[in-house]
Design an enzyme around this catalytic site. Structure first.
Site, PDB file in Angstrom:
ATOM      1  N   GLU A 120     111.482 -75.945  47.554  1.00 12.39           N
ATOM      2  CA  GLU A 120     112.550 -76.128  48.538  1.00 12.39           C
ATOM      3  C   GLU A 120     111.922 -76.637  49.824  1.00 12.39           C
ATOM      4  O   GLU A 120     111.034 -76.000  50.388  1.00 12.39           O
ATOM      5  CB  GLU A 120     113.250 -74.798  48.802  1.00 12.39           C
ATOM      6  CG  GLU A 120     114.300 -74.871  49.880  1.00 12.39           C
ATOM      7  CD  GLU A 120     114.892 -73.511  50.229  1.00 12.39           C
ATOM      8  OE1 GLU A 120     115.695 -73.456  51.165  1.00 12.39           O
ATOM      9  OE2 GLU A 120     114.542 -72.508  49.573  1.00 12.39           O
ATOM     10  N   HIS A 143      98.421 -74.482  48.993  1.00 13.85           N
ATOM     11  CA  HIS A 143      98.518 -75.791  48.358  1.00 13.85           C
ATOM     12  C   HIS A 143      99.363 -75.703  47.099  1.00 13.85           C
ATOM     13  O   HIS A 143      99.538 -74.637  46.527  1.00 13.85           O
ATOM     14  CB  HIS A 143      97.137 -76.404  48.073  1.00 13.85           C
ATOM     15  CG  HIS A 143      96.397 -75.840  46.909  1.00 13.85           C
ATOM     16  ND1 HIS A 143      95.408 -74.894  47.049  1.00 13.85           N
ATOM     17  CD2 HIS A 143      96.470 -76.094  45.578  1.00 13.85           C
ATOM     18  CE1 HIS A 143      94.907 -74.593  45.863  1.00 13.85           C
ATOM     19  NE2 HIS A 143      95.548 -75.305  44.949  1.00 13.85           N
ATOM     20  N   GLU A 167      97.077 -80.445  45.227  1.00  9.32           N
ATOM     21  CA  GLU A 167      96.003 -80.609  44.251  1.00  9.32           C
ATOM     22  C   GLU A 167      96.586 -81.287  43.024  1.00  9.32           C
ATOM     23  O   GLU A 167      97.621 -80.877  42.505  1.00  9.32           O
ATOM     24  CB  GLU A 167      95.425 -79.252  43.861  1.00  9.32           C
ATOM     25  CG  GLU A 167      94.287 -79.337  42.874  1.00  9.32           C
ATOM     26  CD  GLU A 167      93.714 -77.982  42.516  1.00  9.32           C
ATOM     27  OE1 GLU A 167      92.623 -77.955  41.931  1.00  9.32           O
ATOM     28  OE2 GLU A 167      94.358 -76.942  42.818  1.00  9.32           O
ATOM     29  N   HIS A 187     111.595 -70.338  43.358  1.00 12.80           N
ATOM     30  CA  HIS A 187     111.173 -71.452  44.202  1.00 12.80           C
ATOM     31  C   HIS A 187     110.298 -70.966  45.355  1.00 12.80           C
ATOM     32  O   HIS A 187     110.237 -69.788  45.642  1.00 12.80           O
ATOM     33  CB  HIS A 187     112.372 -72.235  44.750  1.00 12.80           C
ATOM     34  CG  HIS A 187     113.199 -71.502  45.753  1.00 12.80           C
ATOM     35  ND1 HIS A 187     114.318 -70.769  45.406  1.00 12.80           N
ATOM     36  CD2 HIS A 187     113.091 -71.378  47.098  1.00 12.80           C
ATOM     37  CE1 HIS A 187     114.855 -70.239  46.494  1.00 12.80           C
ATOM     38  NE2 HIS A 187     114.119 -70.586  47.540  1.00 12.80           N
TER      39      HIS A 187
END
Length: 128
Positions: free
Chosen positions: A56, A74, A121, A8
């Site tokens: 997270e 991003h 994006e 994560h």
């Protein structure tokens, strides 16, 4: 050391409820778990369809506000229909900050941002 698996990425947010609305209702990510850490930060774990990796979100008000610099990082997600996606973003009051842009191979992408201005994006990949 050998990395076994990517798990994560954590993003600090100012308002957990506002961020969760964006990620679950606008983007359609699944909320897996919400809890408070031993040191008092509020955590939420999210997952996009087709992956077992997680995002997270962490709200930790006692450490101050989050200020995300432009073009720091991003997240990128594939969508089926970029036009439908743009309409849904507009209806939700989310800005399209760049695009739509078509690449030479036919992929089309746009950028939007979450409530803390992390860039997102969204891309419709070219048909194979």
């Amino acid at each position: 050391m050998m990395i076994k698996k990517y798990l994560h990425t954590r993003f600090r947010v100012n308002d957990m409820d506002k961020s969760l609305l964006f990620y679950t209702q606008v983007l359609g990510l699944k909320l897996l778990e919400r809890k408070t850490s031993p040191r008092g930060s509020h955590l939420a774990f999210l997952q996009a369809p087709g992956t077992d990796s997680e995002i997270e979100l962490c709200a930790f008000p006692s450490t101050g506000n989050v200020s995300v610099p432009d073009d720091l990082v991003h997240l990128a997600f594939e969508v089926d229909d970029i036009e439908k996606c743009m309409k849904q973003l507009q209806e939700a009051g989310c800005p399209i900050t760049d695009g739509p842009t078509r690449t030479s191979n036919g992929t089309v992408f746009i950028f939007t941002e979450d409530p803390d201005k992390y860039e997102i994006e969204l891309m419709q990949c070219s048909p194979d």
